[in-house]
Motif scaffolding. Structure first.
Motif, PDB file in Angstrom:
ATOM      1  N   PHE A  18      -7.024  19.422  -3.167  1.00  0.00           N
ATOM      2  CA  PHE A  18      -6.998  17.990  -2.891  1.00  0.00           C
ATOM      3  C   PHE A  18      -7.319  17.197  -4.160  1.00  0.00           C
ATOM      4  O   PHE A  18      -6.605  16.257  -4.517  1.00  0.00           O
ATOM      5  N   THR A  19      -8.357  17.585  -4.858  1.00  0.00           N
ATOM      6  CA  THR A  19      -8.766  16.900  -6.086  1.00  0.00           C
ATOM      7  C   THR A  19      -7.674  17.000  -7.147  1.00  0.00           C
ATOM      8  O   THR A  19      -7.379  16.019  -7.838  1.00  0.00           O
ATOM      9  N   ARG A  20      -7.065  18.160  -7.269  1.00  0.00           N
ATOM     10  CA  ARG A  20      -5.984  18.357  -8.236  1.00  0.00           C
ATOM     11  C   ARG A  20      -4.815  17.414  -7.950  1.00  0.00           C
ATOM     12  O   ARG A  20      -4.170  16.901  -8.860  1.00  0.00           O
ATOM     13  N   ILE A  21      -4.557  17.127  -6.684  1.00  0.00           N
ATOM     14  CA  ILE A  21      -3.463  16.241  -6.298  1.00  0.00           C
ATOM     15  C   ILE A  21      -3.814  14.776  -6.529  1.00  0.00           C
ATOM     16  O   ILE A  21      -3.022  14.021  -7.090  1.00  0.00           O
ATOM     17  N   VAL A  22      -4.990  14.353  -6.102  1.00  0.00           N
ATOM     18  CA  VAL A  22      -5.293  12.913  -6.128  1.00  0.00           C
ATOM     19  C   VAL A  22      -5.784  12.406  -7.483  1.00  0.00           C
ATOM     20  O   VAL A  22      -5.580  11.238  -7.803  1.00  0.00           O
ATOM     21  N   GLN A  23      -6.422  13.251  -8.278  1.00  0.00           N
ATOM     22  CA  GLN A  23      -6.987  12.768  -9.541  1.00  0.00           C
ATOM     23  C   GLN A  23      -5.948  12.119 -10.464  1.00  0.00           C
ATOM     24  O   GLN A  23      -6.162  11.005 -10.943  1.00  0.00           O
ATOM     25  N   PRO A  24      -4.802  12.754 -10.728  1.00  0.00           N
ATOM     26  CA  PRO A  24      -3.827  12.099 -11.599  1.00  0.00           C
ATOM     27  C   PRO A  24      -3.270  10.808 -10.988  1.00  0.00           C
ATOM     28  O   PRO A  24      -2.976   9.847 -11.707  1.00  0.00           O
ATOM     29  N   ALA A  25      -3.129  10.768  -9.672  1.00  0.00           N
ATOM     30  CA  ALA A  25      -2.624   9.557  -9.016  1.00  0.00           C
ATOM     31  C   ALA A  25      -3.615   8.410  -9.147  1.00  0.00           C
ATOM     32  O   ALA A  25      -3.219   7.259  -9.346  1.00  0.00           O
ATOM     33  N   ILE A  26      -4.897   8.705  -9.057  1.00  0.00           N
ATOM     34  CA  ILE A  26      -5.921   7.665  -9.208  1.00  0.00           C
ATOM     35  C   ILE A  26      -5.901   7.117 -10.627  1.00  0.00           C
ATOM     36  O   ILE A  26      -5.913   5.898 -10.841  1.00  0.00           O
ATOM     37  N   VAL A  36      -5.839  -4.528  -9.197  1.00  0.00           N
ATOM     38  CA  VAL A  36      -7.044  -5.145  -9.729  1.00  0.00           C
ATOM     39  C   VAL A  36      -8.156  -4.109  -9.868  1.00  0.00           C
ATOM     40  O   VAL A  36      -8.928  -4.120 -10.822  1.00  0.00           O
ATOM     41  N   GLY A  37      -8.224  -3.185  -8.928  1.00  0.00           N
ATOM     42  CA  GLY A  37      -9.219  -2.120  -8.965  1.00  0.00           C
ATOM     43  C   GLY A  37      -8.763  -0.956  -8.113  1.00  0.00           C
ATOM     44  O   GLY A  37      -8.082  -1.158  -7.103  1.00  0.00           O
ATOM     45  N   TYR A  38      -9.130   0.259  -8.507  1.00  0.00           N
ATOM     46  CA  TYR A  38      -8.707   1.440  -7.769  1.00  0.00           C
ATOM     47  C   TYR A  38      -9.725   2.542  -7.989  1.00  0.00           C
ATOM     48  O   TYR A  38     -10.056   2.867  -9.137  1.00  0.00           O
ATOM     49  N   ARG A  39     -10.258   3.105  -6.912  1.00  0.00           N
ATOM     50  CA  ARG A  39     -11.278   4.140  -7.005  1.00  0.00           C
ATOM     51  C   ARG A  39     -11.082   5.164  -5.897  1.00  0.00           C
ATOM     52  O   ARG A  39     -10.570   4.857  -4.832  1.00  0.00           O
ATOM     53  N   GLY A  40     -11.567   6.342  -6.142  1.00  0.00           N
ATOM     54  CA  GLY A  40     -11.574   7.381  -5.126  1.00  0.00           C
ATOM     55  C   GLY A  40     -12.745   8.309  -5.377  1.00  0.00           C
ATOM     56  O   GLY A  40     -13.145   8.513  -6.518  1.00  0.00           O
ATOM     57  N   GLY A  41     -13.303   8.838  -4.300  1.00  0.00           N
ATOM     58  CA  GLY A  41     -14.404   9.773  -4.469  1.00  0.00           C
ATOM     59  C   GLY A  41     -14.894  10.343  -3.163  1.00  0.00           C
ATOM     60  O   GLY A  41     -14.574   9.845  -2.077  1.00  0.00           O
ATOM     61  N   PHE A  42     -15.664  11.420  -3.288  1.00  0.00           N
ATOM     62  CA  PHE A  42     -16.266  12.068  -2.135  1.00  0.00           C
ATOM     63  C   PHE A  42     -17.559  11.358  -1.760  1.00  0.00           C
ATOM     64  O   PHE A  42     -18.309  10.900  -2.628  1.00  0.00           O
ATOM     65  N   ASP A  43     -17.819  11.282  -0.471  1.00  0.00           N
ATOM     66  CA  ASP A  43     -19.016  10.647   0.069  1.00  0.00           C
ATOM     67  C   ASP A  43     -20.254  11.436  -0.356  1.00  0.00           C
ATOM     68  O   ASP A  43     -20.236  12.665  -0.378  1.00  0.00           O
ATOM     69  N   ALA A  67       5.500   2.792  -4.142  1.00  0.00           N
ATOM     70  CA  ALA A  67       6.815   3.231  -4.624  1.00  0.00           C
ATOM     71  C   ALA A  67       6.771   3.940  -5.976  1.00  0.00           C
ATOM     72  O   ALA A  67       7.770   4.520  -6.396  1.00  0.00           O
ATOM     73  N   CYS A  68       5.619   3.922  -6.643  1.00  0.00           N
ATOM     74  CA  CYS A  68       5.495   4.578  -7.949  1.00  0.00           C
ATOM     75  C   CYS A  68       5.677   6.089  -7.814  1.00  0.00           C
ATOM     76  O   CYS A  68       5.289   6.685  -6.810  1.00  0.00           O
ATOM     77  N   ASP A  69       6.245   6.686  -8.848  1.00  0.00           N
ATOM     78  CA  ASP A  69       6.477   8.134  -8.831  1.00  0.00           C
ATOM     79  C   ASP A  69       5.199   8.929  -8.605  1.00  0.00           C
ATOM     80  O   ASP A  69       5.198   9.913  -7.858  1.00  0.00           O
ATOM     81  N   HIS A  70       4.097   8.508  -9.236  1.00  0.00           N
ATOM     82  CA  HIS A  70       2.852   9.281  -9.084  1.00  0.00           C
ATOM     83  C   HIS A  70       2.328   9.226  -7.648  1.00  0.00           C
ATOM     84  O   HIS A  70       1.765  10.194  -7.158  1.00  0.00           O
ATOM     85  N   MET A  71       2.560   8.107  -6.951  1.00  0.00           N
ATOM     86  CA  MET A  71       2.124   8.031  -5.561  1.00  0.00           C
ATOM     87  C   MET A  71       3.046   8.826  -4.643  1.00  0.00           C
ATOM     88  O   MET A  71       2.575   9.504  -3.727  1.00  0.00           O
ATOM     89  N   LEU A  75       1.474  11.721  -2.384  1.00  0.00           N
ATOM     90  CA  LEU A  75       1.594  11.665  -0.924  1.00  0.00           C
ATOM     91  C   LEU A  75       2.386  12.837  -0.375  1.00  0.00           C
ATOM     92  O   LEU A  75       2.053  13.393   0.672  1.00  0.00           O
ATOM     93  N   SER A  76       3.418  13.240  -1.095  1.00  0.00           N
ATOM     94  CA  SER A  76       4.197  14.404  -0.679  1.00  0.00           C
ATOM     95  C   SER A  76       3.337  15.671  -0.721  1.00  0.00           C
ATOM     96  O   SER A  76       3.368  16.484   0.209  1.00  0.00           O
ATOM     97  N   SER A  77       2.575  15.826  -1.788  1.00  0.00           N
ATOM     98  CA  SER A  77       1.709  17.006  -1.917  1.00  0.00           C
ATOM     99  C   SER A  77       0.598  16.999  -0.878  1.00  0.00           C
ATOM    100  O   SER A  77       0.240  18.046  -0.327  1.00  0.00           O
ATOM    101  N   LEU A  78       0.041  15.812  -0.595  1.00  0.00           N
ATOM    102  CA  LEU A  78      -1.010  15.717   0.428  1.00  0.00           C
ATOM    103  C   LEU A  78      -0.450  16.053   1.809  1.00  0.00           C
ATOM    104  O   LEU A  78      -1.148  16.653   2.621  1.00  0.00           O
ATOM    105  N   ALA A  79       0.788  15.675   2.056  1.00  0.00           N
ATOM    106  CA  ALA A  79       1.414  16.012   3.339  1.00  0.00           C
ATOM    107  C   ALA A  79       1.432  17.524   3.520  1.00  0.00           C
ATOM    108  O   ALA A  79       1.199  18.028   4.623  1.00  0.00           O
TER     109      ALA A  79
END
Length: 114
Positions: A18-26, A36-43, A67-71, A75-79
């Protein structure tokens, strides 16, 4: 402006993928026009919950973000992770209009908890 938040439950066995997939997208999302701002992290209290928050200039900026390629790739990988045996589950999403005057975490949390 628009505040978006989404959460996932990510069991320990899927955390690395999961981290390998989302980190580059973030990282890439932070550089987008209209973001304006974008963050992600574990609780901190529940290490299986991962939350992504984004603040966008407007609806158009959010649509461009999706619509960006990285998203598309993320999203495809997360699916693949959510449909497999890893146990990753989408939990929730919210969209909240916000203004320059109320562009704070506290203001957004108050909106979500209404």
């Amino acid at each position: 402006m628009l505040f978006k938040v989404a959460s996932y439950r990510v069991p320990e066995n899927a955390r690395e993928d999961f981290t390998r997939i989302v980190q580059p997208a973030i990282v890439a999302s932070k550089a987008e026009d209209g973001v304006v701002g974008y963050r992600g992290g574990f609780d901190l209290d529940d290490k299986e919950v991962f939350t992504v928050t984004g603040i966008y200039k407007d609806d158009s900026a959010f649509e461009s973000h999706l619509a960006c390629d990285h998203m598309k790739k993320a999203l495809s990988s997360l699916a693949g992770l959510t449909n497999g045996d890893s146990g990753v589950k989408f939990l929730s999403a919210a969209s909240i209009p916000c203004s320059e005057n109320e562009n704070s975490a506290e203001a957004h949390v108050r909106q979500v908890l209404k």
